[in-house]
Design an enzyme around this catalytic site. Sequence first.
Site, PDB file in Angstrom:
ATOM      1  N   GLY A  19       0.935  -0.912   0.090  1.00  0.00           N
ATOM      2  CA  GLY A  19       0.084   0.187   0.042  1.00  0.00           C
ATOM      3  C   GLY A  19       0.724   1.312   0.244  1.00  0.00           C
ATOM      4  O   GLY A  19       2.001   1.552   0.807  1.00  0.00           O
ATOM      5  N   ALA A  20       0.976   2.267  -0.614  1.00  0.00           N
ATOM      6  CA  ALA A  20       1.571   3.187  -0.960  1.00  0.00           C
ATOM      7  C   ALA A  20       0.117   4.582  -0.979  1.00  0.00           C
ATOM      8  O   ALA A  20       0.587   5.489  -1.660  1.00  0.00           O
ATOM      9  CB  ALA A  20       2.187   3.509  -2.594  1.00  0.00           C
ATOM     10  N   GLY A  21      -0.789   4.897  -0.912  1.00  0.00           N
ATOM     11  CA  GLY A  21      -1.564   5.482  -0.103  1.00  0.00           C
ATOM     12  C   GLY A  21      -0.853   6.308   0.859  1.00  0.00           C
ATOM     13  O   GLY A  21       0.014   7.074   1.122  1.00  0.00           O
ATOM     14  N   ILE A  23      -1.560   6.199   3.914  1.00  0.00           N
ATOM     15  CA  ILE A  23      -0.173   5.377   5.289  1.00  0.00           C
ATOM     16  C   ILE A  23       1.052   5.534   4.527  1.00  0.00           C
ATOM     17  O   ILE A  23       2.111   5.525   5.343  1.00  0.00           O
ATOM     18  CB  ILE A  23      -0.701   4.368   5.976  1.00  0.00           C
ATOM     19  CG1 ILE A  23      -1.725   4.762   6.712  1.00  0.00           C
ATOM     20  CG2 ILE A  23      -0.136   3.779   7.241  1.00  0.00           C
ATOM     21  CD1 ILE A  23      -2.441   3.834   7.171  1.00  0.00           C
ATOM     22  N   GLY A  24       0.765   4.510   3.023  1.00  0.00           N
ATOM     23  CA  GLY A  24       1.913   4.648   2.121  1.00  0.00           C
ATOM     24  C   GLY A  24       3.235   5.164   2.492  1.00  0.00           C
ATOM     25  O   GLY A  24       4.056   5.169   2.457  1.00  0.00           O
ATOM     26  N   ASN A  51      -6.233  12.554  -4.500  1.00  0.00           N
ATOM     27  CA  ASN A  51      -5.175  11.925  -3.243  1.00  0.00           C
ATOM     28  C   ASN A  51      -4.222  12.876  -2.987  1.00  0.00           C
ATOM     29  O   ASN A  51      -3.046  12.588  -2.150  1.00  0.00           O
ATOM     30  CB  ASN A  51      -3.890  10.863  -3.995  1.00  0.00           C
ATOM     31  CG  ASN A  51      -4.521   9.779  -4.151  1.00  0.00           C
ATOM     32  OD1 ASN A  51      -4.637   8.818  -5.141  1.00  0.00           O
ATOM     33  ND2 ASN A  51      -5.861   9.613  -3.541  1.00  0.00           N
ATOM     34  N   ASN A  53      -4.039  15.937  -1.662  1.00  0.00           N
ATOM     35  CA  ASN A  53      -4.202  16.923  -0.683  1.00  0.00           C
ATOM     36  C   ASN A  53      -3.359  16.461   0.876  1.00  0.00           C
ATOM     37  O   ASN A  53      -3.132  16.879   2.095  1.00  0.00           O
ATOM     38  CB  ASN A  53      -5.790  17.333  -0.293  1.00  0.00           C
ATOM     39  CG  ASN A  53      -6.156  15.553   0.064  1.00  0.00           C
ATOM     40  OD1 ASN A  53      -5.845  14.575   0.086  1.00  0.00           O
ATOM     41  ND2 ASN A  53      -7.425  16.154   0.918  1.00  0.00           N
ATOM     42  N   ARG A  54      -3.248  15.468   0.888  1.00  0.00           N
ATOM     43  CA  ARG A  54      -2.874  14.432   1.869  1.00  0.00           C
ATOM     44  C   ARG A  54      -1.325  13.359   1.587  1.00  0.00           C
ATOM     45  O   ARG A  54      -0.973  12.641   2.740  1.00  0.00           O
ATOM     46  CB  ARG A  54      -3.905  12.836   2.661  1.00  0.00           C
ATOM     47  CG  ARG A  54      -3.824  12.155   1.717  1.00  0.00           C
ATOM     48  CD  ARG A  54      -5.190  11.585   2.836  1.00  0.00           C
ATOM     49  NE  ARG A  54      -5.840  10.770   1.704  1.00  0.00           N
ATOM     50  CZ  ARG A  54      -6.649  10.972   1.032  1.00  0.00           C
ATOM     51  NH1 ARG A  54      -6.990  12.015   0.746  1.00  0.00           N
ATOM     52  NH2 ARG A  54      -7.547   9.498   0.665  1.00  0.00           N
ATOM     53  N   CYS A 168     -37.118   0.955  14.452  1.00  0.00           N
ATOM     54  CA  CYS A 168     -37.620   2.184  15.549  1.00  0.00           C
ATOM     55  C   CYS A 168     -36.976   3.119  15.752  1.00  0.00           C
ATOM     56  O   CYS A 168     -37.608   4.709  16.505  1.00  0.00           O
ATOM     57  CB  CYS A 168     -38.171   1.088  16.721  1.00  0.00           C
ATOM     58  SG  CYS A 168     -37.184   0.686  17.767  1.00  0.00           S
TER      59      CYS A 168
HETATM   60  N1  LIG Z   1      -5.061  -5.649  -3.896  1.00  0.00           N
HETATM   61  C1  LIG Z   1      -4.046  -5.036  -3.040  1.00  0.00           C
HETATM   62  N2  LIG Z   1      -2.933  -4.956  -3.895  1.00  0.00           N
HETATM   63  C2  LIG Z   1      -1.994  -4.013  -3.975  1.00  0.00           C
HETATM   64  N3  LIG Z   1      -2.793  -2.597  -2.833  1.00  0.00           N
HETATM   65  C3  LIG Z   1      -3.319  -2.302  -2.591  1.00  0.00           C
HETATM   66  C4  LIG Z   1      -4.546  -3.282  -2.698  1.00  0.00           C
HETATM   67  N4  LIG Z   1      -5.471  -2.674  -2.147  1.00  0.00           N
HETATM   68  C5  LIG Z   1      -5.191  -1.083  -1.318  1.00  0.00           C
HETATM   69  N5  LIG Z   1      -4.157  -1.485  -1.964  1.00  0.00           N
HETATM   70  C6  LIG Z   1      -3.191   0.126  -1.523  1.00  0.00           C
HETATM   71  O1  LIG Z   1      -3.271   0.416  -0.610  1.00  0.00           O
HETATM   72  C7  LIG Z   1      -3.333   1.553  -0.758  1.00  0.00           C
HETATM   73  C8  LIG Z   1      -4.678   2.214   0.523  1.00  0.00           C
HETATM   74  O2  LIG Z   1      -4.283   3.625   0.750  1.00  0.00           O
HETATM   75  P1  LIG Z   1      -5.757   4.790   0.824  1.00  0.00           P
HETATM   76  O3  LIG Z   1      -6.589   4.000   2.126  1.00  0.00           O
HETATM   77  O4  LIG Z   1      -4.263   5.764   1.017  1.00  0.00           O
HETATM   78  O5  LIG Z   1      -6.572   4.846  -0.328  1.00  0.00           O
HETATM   79  P2  LIG Z   1      -6.281   5.659  -1.864  1.00  0.00           P
HETATM   80  O6  LIG Z   1      -7.134   4.450  -2.244  1.00  0.00           O
HETATM   81  O7  LIG Z   1      -5.036   6.169  -1.525  1.00  0.00           O
HETATM   82  O8  LIG Z   1      -7.082   6.848  -0.590  1.00  0.00           O
HETATM   83  P3  LIG Z   1      -9.204   7.143  -0.626  1.00  0.00           P
HETATM   84  O9  LIG Z   1     -10.082   5.202  -1.472  1.00  0.00           O
HETATM   85  O10 LIG Z   1      -8.942   7.321   0.394  1.00  0.00           O
HETATM   86  O11 LIG Z   1      -9.362   7.937  -1.723  1.00  0.00           O
HETATM   87  C9  LIG Z   1      -4.043   2.849  -1.389  1.00  0.00           C
HETATM   88  O12 LIG Z   1      -3.367   3.266  -2.471  1.00  0.00           O
HETATM   89  C10 LIG Z   1      -4.521   0.721  -3.139  1.00  0.00           C
HETATM   90  O13 LIG Z   1      -4.088   1.128  -4.463  1.00  0.00           O
END
Ligand SMILES: Nc1ncnc2c1ncn2[C@@H]1O[C@H](COP(=O)(O)OP(=O)(O)OP(=O)(O)O)[C@@H](O)[C@H]1O
Length: 516
Positions: A19-21, A23-24, A51, A53-54, A168
């Site tokens: 994951g390079a989002g 957190i990554g 993506n 902004n963070r 309810c």
């Molecule tokens: N099966 C997978 N294989 C490789 N990378 C993955 C897989 N599932 C998720 N990821 C990666 O994990 C990262 C999670 O980062 P993050 O939670 O910041 O999500 P994002 O898609 O970058 O942002 P957001 O969903 O908030 O728009 C993403 O870059 C996504 O591509």
Amino acid sequence: MASHQRSPAIKGAKVLMVGAGGIGCELLKTLALSGFEDIHIIDMDTIEVSNLNRQFLFRQSHVGQSKAKVARDAVLRFRPHISITSYHANVKDPDFNVDFFKQFNVVLNGLDNLDARRHVNRLCLASDVPLVESGTTGFLGQVTVHVKGKTECYECQPKPTPKTYPVCTITSTPSKFVHCIVWSKDLLFAKLFGDKNQENDLNVRSSDAASSSQQAEDVFERQNDEGIEEYARRIYDHVFGYNIEDALSNEETWKNRNRPKPLYSRDVFPEEPSQQNGNMDKNCATDDPLSVSAMASLGLKNPQDIWSLLENSRIFLEALKLFFGKREKEIGNLSFDKDDQLAVEFVTAAANIRAASFGIPLHSLFEAKGIAGNIVHAVATTNAVIAGLIVIEAIKVLQSDANNYRMTYCLEHPSRKMLLMPVEPFEPNKSCYVCSELFFMKLVMILMKIWQPIMLQTLRRCYLSFLLQLLVGLCSQLKTFNRSSHAILILSIERNLMRRRSLMACFYLDGRKLLE
Ligand SMILES: Nc1ncnc2c1ncn2[C@@H]1O[C@H](COP(=O)(O)OP(=O)(O)OP(=O)(O)O)[C@@H](O)[C@H]1O
Ligand SMILES: [Zn+2]
């Protein structure tokens, strides 16, 4: 940062990041600045504008490019002498098999979905590589350490399912704004604009209608001779007036609760609504139904403003009229979509009017949209804190400092003046069907070998994990066997059965026999 104090454990470590989002990106930067010199990074995604902004390693010019590669290049610019290997791929690809995982000293997850997290958990168990797992939601976050045989695995505890509310509470006694949103979105919006034949808990008959000729009719149906304005006001009076009055007649319900106030359009509007009409022409310029807007018609601009009851009521009527006036063809087939401006406006206004009736604080369209779309806005600082904690745990793992492993929770509000809450990791759950090494697996295999055709059919039909957990329950007292192949066998069974492969294929993963 600590480059001059690097310990051999850090310098010599080979680390896999998944994951390079949000957190990554933080994690890769912190690893590089903490002295790690051999980092591999897998991400299947490309960079999107949202993506930027963070995810600070990315710039506008990178939009559309591989996250893993751009993150690598960005970090190599300030740490040119370390080795970073990027893979623009899904971690579930067969290339990332047990042998691939075995080359690493620790795996660090920065993922955003359960499925991929479970997959990595199983590969880590099968290859006996420690995993540091993480996640953030707005201000909340957590980092957990999973070391086979020492701490629980990622799947030892069931994960919470998305929150649901008692019917309810939604239909009769809301006490929070989210209850009003659920009512507005799942009941009222669905009733007015969705499939009319679908079961819906919304009261469809008003007290006045019950005694009139409309008795058998759905009050949400527009009559043939009914003008849009008249219809919109009738719906308003029905859901915010008659229905509330009807609910108030049940005294028991309100003994220990604040009584809601019925709202009728004639009381809310100081003058005739025809004088309040929005300027629908402001919506004529566009052909895109998703950009038709009651806010535009009424000249309301800022989505972060909290509208008054009068403004919400005007938006409610205007949005209803716009749906019937400009998007009539879609009525009957609509389901709520957070990217549909008019739908968000309608749902916000209806939720706020209901909130006003029940004495619940009103919210802005921006906030309501977040709640309705289950959106929790990502907070860059939380990601940075979590990334720092991942590195701290990774260093402990590399130094085999098992006594000091911690699961750390990042809180929204301080507890004992602390925003970070460290907890000692739990022991493995003996009934975990992924990591517990029980005799039941052998049993499953023998049964499968004997009854392949029957088992295959059955397993396809029922939920595999349910079946396996049932077997764990039955066999939980039996002695353990075979430490290494357990998790990967589960992975293989699931993967092969889902792809409708032969049962024998389950005993092989990536061409290798799993168990003798
Ligand atoms: N099966 C997978 N294989 C490789 N990378 C993955 C897989 N599932 C998720 N990821 C990666 O994990 C990262 C999670 O980062 P993050 O939670 O910041 O999500 P994002 O898609 O970058 O942002 P957001 O969903 O908030 O728009 C993403 O870059 C996504 O591509
Ligand atoms: Zn487990």
